[in-house]
Design an enzyme around this catalytic site. Structure first.
Site, PDB file in Angstrom:
ATOM      1  CB  CYS A  99       9.545   8.047 -16.593  1.00 14.35           C
ATOM      2  SG  CYS A  99       9.187   8.196 -14.813  1.00 14.35           S
ATOM      3  CG  HIS A 103       8.557   2.237  -5.005  1.00 15.50           C
ATOM      4  ND1 HIS A 103       7.217   2.152  -5.279  1.00 15.50           N
ATOM      5  CD2 HIS A 103       8.640   2.744  -3.746  1.00 15.50           C
ATOM      6  CE1 HIS A 103       6.524   2.578  -4.235  1.00 15.50           C
ATOM      7  NE2 HIS A 103       7.369   2.943  -3.302  1.00 15.50           N
ATOM      8  CG  HIS A 146       5.675   7.157  -5.060  1.00 14.12           C
ATOM      9  ND1 HIS A 146       6.855   7.091  -4.341  1.00 14.12           N
ATOM     10  CD2 HIS A 146       5.793   6.239  -6.038  1.00 14.12           C
ATOM     11  CE1 HIS A 146       7.638   6.165  -4.864  1.00 14.12           C
ATOM     12  NE2 HIS A 146       7.026   5.630  -5.899  1.00 14.12           N
ATOM     13  CB  CYS A 188       5.514  12.374 -10.925  1.00 13.40           C
ATOM     14  SG  CYS A 188       5.266  12.323 -12.715  1.00 13.40           S
ATOM     15  CD  GLU A 220       0.092   7.500  -8.814  1.00  8.28           C
ATOM     16  OE1 GLU A 220      -0.794   7.868  -9.621  1.00  8.28           O
ATOM     17  OE2 GLU A 220       1.088   6.829  -9.159  1.00  8.28           O
ATOM     18  CB  THR A 237       0.321   7.796 -12.963  1.00  8.19           C
ATOM     19  OG1 THR A 237       1.322   7.472 -11.995  1.00  8.19           O
ATOM     20  CG2 THR A 237      -0.401   9.081 -12.577  1.00  8.19           C
ATOM     21  CB  SER A 243       8.517  -0.812  -8.791  1.00 11.18           C
ATOM     22  OG  SER A 243       8.274  -0.168 -10.029  1.00 11.18           O
ATOM     23  CG  ASN A 281       6.939   1.436 -13.261  1.00 11.62           C
ATOM     24  OD1 ASN A 281       7.793   0.972 -14.013  1.00 11.62           O
ATOM     25  ND2 ASN A 281       7.263   2.126 -12.175  1.00 11.62           N
TER      26      ASN A 281
END
Length: 323
Positions: A28, A57, A90, A112, A142, A181, A239, A241
């Site tokens: 991303c 990650h 993070h 980010c 995060e 997020t 990770s 996500n």
């Protein structure tokens, strides 16, 4: 689910395999930016450049940056004086840059921008006198970074629907909610609904905190999973996500496996499988996607199809000192 092929191939011949590749997938904008920050810091300051926590990650990414001169540590006290340090994508508690400044360290913040947005929202809600209910996963960097934006006691972690039921706040207590997020879009929506039902006066962000990339990658998995016998998700076990992508595929009724590299794939996974779905978490580079395709091609005749559910054009600016 697709049925196994009715006519098995002759001995020595490879059978066909349909490969549905999700798009968007992989890096991303925040991950692209974080990696470029480390690479530019190495160019500007020379090796070594220290990085507090894994920049993203993904072991492949971390190892490639190590080879260029990056040194990864968990805490700032592991960073020597007079060397530059980068903070991971993070985000970090406010105490970390404060300590760096006290030590007169040169530091670059690779947080980010979408995580930084959540940090600013947390500060504003505290300034408005609200207690924050933060939806996230305990121990994730995060979450630690976001909690570190406010004084202790200003936030309460909510991980599950069951947690919502145990919250004990007076009806008149001013409340707000924010989220990590990289959460499951569906799970988070259910938790938010439960919070609003229990606390009708609770204040939320103007736009959801789950980032565009997390939402897009989950939607992309929903487009490939129903037509797949097996979904492979490239990503690290730490990770968030990537783990959510596995969950999304499984909720579509499809078997799913998280892998870090193609070498982890076992040929027996393909027994009776006619269609494989493939995606990558936001920290996984496209090289690893191609590596998986090559590995599958050793055993089967692969026919690739890319299913695109969204176009991503987001780009984040670099910090001023590296731009």
């Amino acid at each position: 689910m697709n049925a196994p092929f009715p006519n098995p191939p002759a001995k020595g011949e490879k059978s066909a395999l349909t490969l549905l590749i999700a798009a968007p997938r992989g890096f991303c904008a925040g991950v692209d930016r974080a990696i470029e920050i480390v690479e530019r810091a190495l160019e500007r300051y020379g090796a070594p450049v220290y990085v507090r926590h894994e920049i993203v990650h993904n072991r492949y990414v971390v190892d490639s940056l190590k080879a260029k001169g990056a040194i990864f540590v968990e805490e700032l006290d592991q960073v020597p004086d007079d060397v530059p340090v980068v903070f991971s994508a993070h985000g970090v508690p406010k105490s970390v840059p404060a300590e760096a400044e006290a030590r007169k360290l040169t530091y670059v913040d690779a947080t980010c921008p979408l995580v930084s947005k959540v940090h600013r929202q947390a500060e504003r809600q505290i300034e408005a006198g609200r207690h924050i209910l933060f939806i996230g996963h305990r121990g994730h960097p995060e979450v630690i970074g976001t909690f570190g934006q406010v004084d202790p006691g200003g936030m309460t972690l909510v991980e599950t629907l069951e947690d919502v039921a145990t919250l004990d706040f007076a009806p008149e207590q001013p409340l707000a909610f924010l989220t990590q997020t990289t959460l499951s879009v569906d799970d988070t929506a259910a938790i938010v609904d439960a919070l609003k039902e229990r606390f009708p006066h609770i204040v939320g962000p103007k736009a959801e905190d789950i980032c565009y990339a997390t939402s897009n990658r989950q939607a992309a998995v929903k487009s490939i999973a129903p037509g797949s016998d097996l979904v492979l998700v490239i990503g690290a076990p730490n990770s968030s996500n990537s783990l959510r992508l596995v969950e999304v595929a499984e909720r579509c009724g499809t078997s799913a496996k998280l892998i870090q590299r193609a070498s982890e794939i076992q040929e027996e996974w393909l027994a009776g499988v006619g269609t494989v779905g493939l995606t990558a978490g936001a920290s996984a580079p496209e090289e690893l996607v191609r590596e998986v395709v090559d590995k599958l091609s050793e055993w089967r005749v692969v026919e690739e199809h890319t299913l695109t559910s969204a176009e991503e054009k987001m780009v984040f600016k670099l910090p001023r000192q590296l731009a």
